[in-house]
Design a protein around this motif. Structure first.
Motif, PDB file in Angstrom:
ATOM      1  N   THR A 181       0.850  -1.196   0.000  1.00 21.03           N
ATOM      2  CA  THR A 181       0.000   0.000   0.000  1.00 21.03           C
ATOM      3  C   THR A 181       0.888   1.250   0.000  1.00 21.03           C
ATOM      4  OG1 THR A 181      -1.576  -1.256   1.312  1.00 21.03           O
ATOM      5  CG2 THR A 181      -1.935   1.119   1.174  1.00 21.03           C
ATOM      6  N   GLY A 182       0.593   2.163  -0.935  1.00 19.84           N
ATOM      7  CA  GLY A 182       1.342   3.420  -0.985  1.00 19.84           C
ATOM      8  C   GLY A 182       2.658   3.327  -1.749  1.00 19.84           C
ATOM      9  N   ASN A 183       3.056   2.113  -2.153  1.00 22.86           N
ATOM     10  CA  ASN A 183       4.310   1.956  -2.904  1.00 22.86           C
ATOM     11  C   ASN A 183       3.966   1.642  -4.358  1.00 22.86           C
ATOM     12  OD1 ASN A 183       6.759   1.281  -3.987  1.00 22.86           O
ATOM     13  ND2 ASN A 183       7.328  -0.181  -2.402  1.00 22.86           N
ATOM     14  N   PRO A 184       4.378   2.507  -5.305  1.00 22.48           N
ATOM     15  CA  PRO A 184       3.990   2.288  -6.713  1.00 22.48           C
ATOM     16  C   PRO A 184       4.782   1.178  -7.384  1.00 22.48           C
ATOM     17  CG  PRO A 184       5.398   4.212  -6.529  1.00 22.48           C
ATOM     18  CD  PRO A 184       5.169   3.723  -5.125  1.00 22.48           C
ATOM     19  N   ASN A 185       5.736   0.578  -6.677  1.00 27.43           N
ATOM     20  CA  ASN A 185       6.553  -0.481  -7.277  1.00 27.43           C
ATOM     21  C   ASN A 185       6.096  -1.848  -6.787  1.00 27.43           C
ATOM     22  OD1 ASN A 185       7.963   1.622  -8.372  1.00 27.43           O
ATOM     23  ND2 ASN A 185       9.570   1.584  -6.835  1.00 27.43           N
ATOM     24  N   TYR A 186       5.763  -2.752  -7.733  1.00 26.58           N
ATOM     25  CA  TYR A 186       5.352  -4.110  -7.388  1.00 26.58           C
ATOM     26  C   TYR A 186       6.568  -5.034  -7.505  1.00 26.58           C
ATOM     27  CZ  TYR A 186       0.441  -2.715  -8.328  1.00 26.58           C
ATOM     28  OH  TYR A 186      -0.790  -2.122  -8.320  1.00 26.58           O
ATOM     29  N   THR A 187       6.585  -6.077  -6.680  1.00 27.42           N
ATOM     30  CA  THR A 187       7.617  -7.115  -6.824  1.00 27.42           C
ATOM     31  C   THR A 187       6.952  -8.354  -7.413  1.00 27.42           C
ATOM     32  OG1 THR A 187       8.785  -6.257  -4.898  1.00 27.42           O
ATOM     33  CG2 THR A 187       9.345  -8.484  -5.609  1.00 27.42           C
ATOM     34  N   LEU A 188       7.506  -8.856  -8.507  1.00 36.07           N
ATOM     35  CA  LEU A 188       6.910  -9.997  -9.195  1.00 36.07           C
ATOM     36  C   LEU A 188       7.907 -11.159  -9.199  1.00 36.07           C
ATOM     37  CD1 LEU A 188       4.504 -10.989 -11.013  1.00 36.07           C
ATOM     38  CD2 LEU A 188       5.844 -10.217 -12.965  1.00 36.07           C
ATOM     39  N   SER A 189       7.483 -12.296  -8.645  1.00 35.94           N
ATOM     40  CA  SER A 189       8.302 -13.521  -8.705  1.00 35.94           C
ATOM     41  C   SER A 189       7.602 -14.496  -9.636  1.00 35.94           C
ATOM     42  CB  SER A 189       8.425 -14.148  -7.310  1.00 35.94           C
ATOM     43  OG  SER A 189       9.021 -13.244  -6.415  1.00 35.94           O
ATOM     44  N   ILE A 190       8.342 -15.018 -10.613  1.00 35.21           N
ATOM     45  CA  ILE A 190       7.747 -15.914 -11.613  1.00 35.21           C
ATOM     46  C   ILE A 190       8.480 -17.249 -11.572  1.00 35.21           C
ATOM     47  CG2 ILE A 190       7.311 -16.263 -14.082  1.00 35.21           C
ATOM     48  CD1 ILE A 190       7.206 -13.232 -14.394  1.00 35.21           C
ATOM     49  N   LYS A 191       7.694 -18.339 -11.556  1.00 33.54           N
ATOM     50  CA  LYS A 191       8.273 -19.692 -11.597  1.00 33.54           C
ATOM     51  C   LYS A 191       7.700 -20.426 -12.791  1.00 33.54           C
ATOM     52  CE  LYS A 191       9.926 -21.740  -7.312  1.00 33.54           C
ATOM     53  NZ  LYS A 191       9.757 -22.854  -6.398  1.00 33.54           N
ATOM     54  N   CYS A 192       8.563 -21.111 -13.513  1.00 35.63           N
ATOM     55  CA  CYS A 192       8.093 -21.855 -14.690  1.00 35.63           C
ATOM     56  C   CYS A 192       9.122 -22.925 -14.996  1.00 35.63           C
ATOM     57  CB  CYS A 192       7.950 -20.890 -15.864  1.00 35.63           C
ATOM     58  SG  CYS A 192       7.355 -21.692 -17.356  1.00 35.63           S
ATOM     59  N   ARG A 193       8.632 -24.061 -15.516  1.00 33.85           N
ATOM     60  CA  ARG A 193       9.578 -25.113 -15.908  1.00 33.85           C
ATOM     61  C   ARG A 193      10.418 -24.658 -17.101  1.00 33.85           C
ATOM     62  NH1 ARG A 193       8.255 -29.152 -12.828  1.00 33.85           N
ATOM     63  NH2 ARG A 193       6.070 -29.656 -12.409  1.00 33.85           N
ATOM     64  N   ALA A 194       9.928 -23.676 -17.833  1.00 29.45           N
ATOM     65  CA  ALA A 194      10.676 -23.123 -18.960  1.00 29.45           C
ATOM     66  C   ALA A 194      11.085 -21.708 -18.578  1.00 29.45           C
ATOM     67  CB  ALA A 194       9.799 -23.111 -20.207  1.00 29.45           C
ATOM     68  N   PRO A 195      12.221 -21.548 -17.872  1.00 24.43           N
ATOM     69  CA  PRO A 195      12.559 -20.222 -17.347  1.00 24.43           C
ATOM     70  C   PRO A 195      12.749 -19.163 -18.427  1.00 24.43           C
ATOM     71  CG  PRO A 195      14.367 -21.801 -17.007  1.00 24.43           C
ATOM     72  CD  PRO A 195      13.193 -22.591 -17.489  1.00 24.43           C
TER      73      PRO A 195
END
Length: 993
Positions: free
Chosen positions: A963-977
């Motif tokens: 909340t209040g922070n315009p930056n999101y952190t995205l973690s992505i997992k996939c068998r095909a990186p």
């Protein structure tokens, strides 16, 4: 009271008792007298006057009027008097900045004094005077002190740079102090090195992207050399700095560990914990089959055990840190169970923490010892401790299957004591044991029913109601028992009301003829007399189910429940990794990341453990002491080998309509993946495959382990079961905003667009120029891609900038990464006249030939007309391939996340997004990025999302929205990186447009 203590410090020990006289005077006209004394010619009188001023300042009197007189006293050779004047100056410089400039010349002069103590005192005071006006005058003296021949002056000057940077960062950078500070890391004196590291770390924390501490093997070697010789606080600064370094390989990691290990035997607990932090982090990079790895595990146990012999407050801090260490690496302390046994004189906060760690270390090897201890604790006098002990017995039963019978027997013994709060806790944990081991211990139900009247706590009442409803067919007077609860329905807590509603509906489905009146009564109370939206919603769902399709009702309400997981309170793996990186700090005591409690920009960098070398397994499983034969592996999305290494191997069959289902036997492993994390935000342990929960749309479901919202299980039932039950009301009362019509049955009740809100539609990128006219003899093509109703379309604008008419258009694609191909001919129905533009939409399929492209989303196209054949290439957004059935079942998500190696996880920052988590989720759902679950932790929303590509590759994501922070952190997992980068680009594209 820092000034008072320093005042005493400046006198000899014998005079400490006499200094109290300075704090007792309350004369009027004191300021005037002090002014006269400060201007006295006698040195002793001056010193006495300054002491009186400092004493008055310490007790809160305003003596700022004496500023010029005190400053005049700076011109002295007496070190004691100079210290006192500097103390005064530090306190009042901010309120008298113009006066403070008067002192600048003295600072400059003192920085060149032959006595190193005076030089250091001057530079220390300069750093503490936080006045912009005079900072520029202090740069030259500071530069000299940074290169002083005396290490005491240099170490003081190093800290001064950090203080000056806090006041005026630009000035420090322009004057080149940061470079000088970096040079001090190579200093010959270990304390100078430690202070330089501390100062650089402090500056780096306020400027996370500055890369000030550019650590490399040479720098690390210097720090490790200094580590052996500096003071304990210097060691802590250096160890904390080492913890931020990522070694190049396992050999370097082992070398650092070997040199840090001696710190484990230090007398200061802060040094020990900082050393443990470094070792825990670098162990990630050591192969498990390495001899040194086993040696290191053995070396870590004794110092942690030793910390538990300190005073209670230190014990508590140690235990909180050990709790994290045990979740990450239980093998370190698996043989040290006895040190966590509670002592009679331990404070309650230490007892509760020890109890928690005992459960985490419980295994088949030590369960007999643990149970004997827990039974003893359950007879203590401290109510909170006894409750936790009883609950711990239940957790042991769930964790170590071989001990379940002994645990149940112990719980029954405790129930026989008839101590009210013991009985209530025992009933709550027995309910969980029934969930874990169905049809095994139900013989104890009769004993539980005997204690029904003594239950007065909501959780115990709800647990008992769940047991009665679940095993109604085995309890002869189940209807009477539930009816007794119904009498005070409106006085019960929401948790009990919800449970009672479900239990009576279960009872009705099992004994329809005897309980018709009871079920009508509870449905009426829930839907018409209640103002709780969750209770009302559940009441309407049951009412409509029973009145429209009793067979479906039976399948929903009496569905077979999945087994509950072993550890429900484990910290989520990503958070655990971050907390391990903060061992020995407040974060490890709170069990919260620094960003949750540190205000402002400092200290909020997210830290992660380095990936394990030479291994594709995920970081240590949080399971402790598994017992018995291992469970069958969980059903997860099948691995397809090196998915993008050779795209020809991809299964390009049309997307299937369902996600692979998970057998109940996998639940334990799956839950452990993010134990207490994802599974806690899933709502209930049991879930509703394929059905969106109504309660997700408005208020959250109350935290209840026994809410019933399951589908599945073929129970069968008589269609006439609901015959005596009135049809559900066709509309809710006006105050509730109306209800959907009854006719749709389950479809109306559950089909709520995925539970977060309505999707906003697929985002289409504006058309870009693909083929300029000058390269295609007058034919200009601009275009974009869209996905409409599950069909991929290539939207193009064809413009004729030549002088002749164009006809006979055709299109063809080269082989590409995902098998995109035209699903039909290019429909340009009329000739394209000069200066005319025609818009065409070409449907695409994904069943064409496959070849890996660079980049992955590159598409090579050939367009033919009556003039020539033209070639161009364009890039499509990967979201084009996100299919509509990409919403993975929650338990499958859990298992799949755990099954994908940690090495395949990529992290990204999405910047400048001014949306809340719900708006972002809606927007992403329009592009077939589905939110599986949402959890809020300390003001941070965590969205767990799944995506399925047309070639059946699954992508899992965790998006953190603060909340209040315009930056999101995205973690992505996939068998095909390889696809992660392109998936991130889709997130950024959708969220920013």
């Amino acid at each position: 009271m820092e000034w008072a203590s320093q005042l005493c410090e400046n006198r000899g020990l014998g005079s400490k008792m006499t200094d109290s006289k300075y704090f007792t005077t309350t004369k009027k006209g004191e300021i005037f007298e002090l002014k006269a004394e400060l201007n006295s010619d006698k040195k002793e009188k001056k010193k006495e006057a300054v002491k009186k001023v400092i004493a008055s300042m310490t007790v809160g009197k305003d003596v700022s009027a004496l500023f010029p007189d005190v400053v005049n006293c700076m011109q002295t050779d007496n070190l004691e008097l100079k210290k006192l004047v500097y103390l005064y100056l530090m306190n009042y410089a901010k309120s008298q900045p113009d006066m403070a400039i008067m002192a600048v010349n003295t600072f400059v002069k003192d920085c060149e004094d032959p006595n190193p103590l005076i030089r250091a005192l001057a530079v220390r005071t300069m750093g503490c005077i936080r006045v912009d006006k005079i900072t520029e005058y202090l740069c030259e003296p500071l530069r000299k002190c940074l290169k002083d021949e005396d290490p005491y002056v240099r170490k003081t000057a190093a800290v001064c740079v950090a203080k000056l940077h806090d006041i005026n960062a630009q000035l420090v950078e322009d004057q080149g102090f940061l470079d000088t500070l970096k040079d001090l890391i190579s200093d010959s004196n270990p304390m100078v090195v430690a202070n330089a590291v501390a100062a650089l770390s402090e500056i780096a924390e306020s400027h996370p992207n500055s890369n000030l501490l550019d650590l490399n093997p040479q720098t690390i070697n210097k720090l490790l050399t200094a580590l052996n010789e500096c003071t304990e606080w210097g060691q802590i600064f250096i160890l904390d700095c080492l913890a931020n370094y990522t070694p190049r390989d396992d050999r370097e990691s082992q070398s650092i560990c070997e040199r840090v290990t001696p710190r484990l035997s230090h007398a200061n607990s802060a040094v020990v914990l900082s050393a443990v932090k470094v070792l825990m982090k670098f162990m990630e990079m050591l192969p498990k089959d390495l001899d040194y790895y086993g040696t290191l595990l053995k070396k870590l146990a004794p110092p942690l055990v030793t910390l538990l012999s300190a005073e209670p407050e230190l014990q508590y801090v140690a235990l909180r840190n050990i709790n994290l260490i045990v979740q990450k690496r239980p093998e370190i302390l698996k043989h040290e169970m006895k040190v966590f046994f509670v002592k009679y004189n331990d404070p309650i906060y230490v007892k509760l923490e020890k109890l928690d760690i005992m459960i985490r270390l419980a295994s088949q090897a030590n369960i007999a010892q643990v149970l004997a201890e827990l039974k003893e604790y359950a007879t203590e006098v401290d109510v909170d401790f006894v409750r936790k002990a009883v609950r711990a017995i239940g957790r042991c039963a769930i964790k170590v299957e071989q001990s379940a019978e002994r645990c149940v027997s112990t719980l029954l013994d405790l129930i026989q004591t008839k101590v009210n709060y013991v009985v209530q806790e025992a009933i709550v944990v027995i309910k969980d044991i029934f969930r874990k081991y169905p049809n095994k211990y139900e013989s104890v139900i009769a004993t539980l029913c005997e204690n029904l009247d003594s239950l007065d706590e909501p959780e115990a009442r709800a647990a008992m109601i769940w047991i009665v409803g679940e095993y109604a067919e085995r309890i002869d007077n189940a209807d009477e028992l539930l009816e007794s609860f119904l009498e005070g329905f409106h006085d019960e807590s929401t948790q009990v009301q919800l449970q009672l509603l479900t239990a009576i509906v279960k009872l009705f489905l099992k004994k329809p003829t005897e309980t018709q009146e009871l079920v009508q009564q509870v449905l009426s109370l829930a839907t018409q007399d209640s103002d709780n939206p969750d209770l009302r919603d559940r009441g309407y769902i049951y009412w409509r189910l029973l009145s429209t399709d009793p067979v479906a009702a039976k399948e929903v309400v009496l569905a077979e429940k999945p087994l509950i997981s072993e550890e429900t309170d484990l910290i989520e793996p990503t958070l655990l990794e971050e907390l391990i990186c903060h061992i020995g700090t407040l974060a490890s005591v709170y069990h919260k990341p620094p960003s949750a409690f540190v205000e402002g920009s400092r200290g909020v960098q997210h830290r992660r453990l380095p990936p394990r070398a030479g291994s594709v397994e995920s970081a240590e499983s949080p399971d402790v002491g598994q017992s018995g034969p291992s469970e069958a592996p969980p059903a997860v999305i099948p691995s397809q080998g090196d998915l993008l290494g050779d795209l020809l191997n991809l299964d390009l069959a049309p997307p299937t309509a369902t996600v692979p289902s998970v057998q109940p036997s996998m639940q334990m492993g799956a839950m452990d993946l993010l134990g207490g994390g994802l599974d806690s935000l899933m709502g209930d342990e049991s879930d509703t495959p394929g059905v969106s929960h109504r309660t997700e749309v408005h208020s959250p479901q109350p935290s209840s382990d026994y809410s019933e919202r399951e589908l599945g299980g073929d129970i069968g039932g008589s269609p006439s079961m609901g015959a005596g039950l009135g049809a559900a009301p066709t509309a809710m009362p006006a105050a509730l905003g109306g209800a959907p019509p009854v006719g749709g049955g389950l479809g109306d009740l559950f089909d709520l667009g995925g539970g977060v809100g309505m999707p906003t539609g697929f985002y289409v990128v504006p058309k870009t120029l693909w083929l300029p006219a000058m390269k295609a003899k007058g034919l200009e093509i601009s275009g974009t891609f869209a996905r409409r109703g599950g069909i991929i379309q290539m939207d193009m604008s064809l413009t004729n900038k030549a002088m002749s008419v164009m006809t006979d258009f055709a299109i063809q694609f080269n082989r590409n990464s995902f098998g995109l191909a035209p699903a039909g001919p290019l429909q340009v129905l009329t000739p394209l006249s000069p200066n005319q533009t025609i818009d065409v939409s070409l449907p695409l399929s994904t069943s064409g030939p496959v070849m890996k492209m660079e980049p992955l989303n590159n598409l090579q196209v050939a367009v033919k007309n009556n003039i020539d054949v033209f070639y161009f290439s364009c890039q499509f957004p990967l979201s084009l391939l996100f299919v509509e059935d990409g919403k993975m079942e929650r338990q499958v998500f859990l298992a799949t996340w755990k099954d994908i190696p940690n090495d395949n996880e990529a992290q990204f920052q999405i910047k400048d997004i001014h949306l809340n988590s719900d708006a972002a989720s809606n927007k992403l759902q329009g592009s077939n990025i589905f939110t599986i679950a949402k959890r809020t932790v300390e003001g941070q929303d965590m969205l767990y999302q799944s995506i399925k590509l047309t070639n059946s590759i699954w992508v899992l994501a965790e998006m953190r929205v603060q909340t209040g922070n315009p930056n999101y952190t995205l973690s992505i997992k996939c068998r095909a990186p390889e696809v992660c980068q392109f998936v991130y680009q889709c997130y950024e594209m959708v969220l920013k447009n």
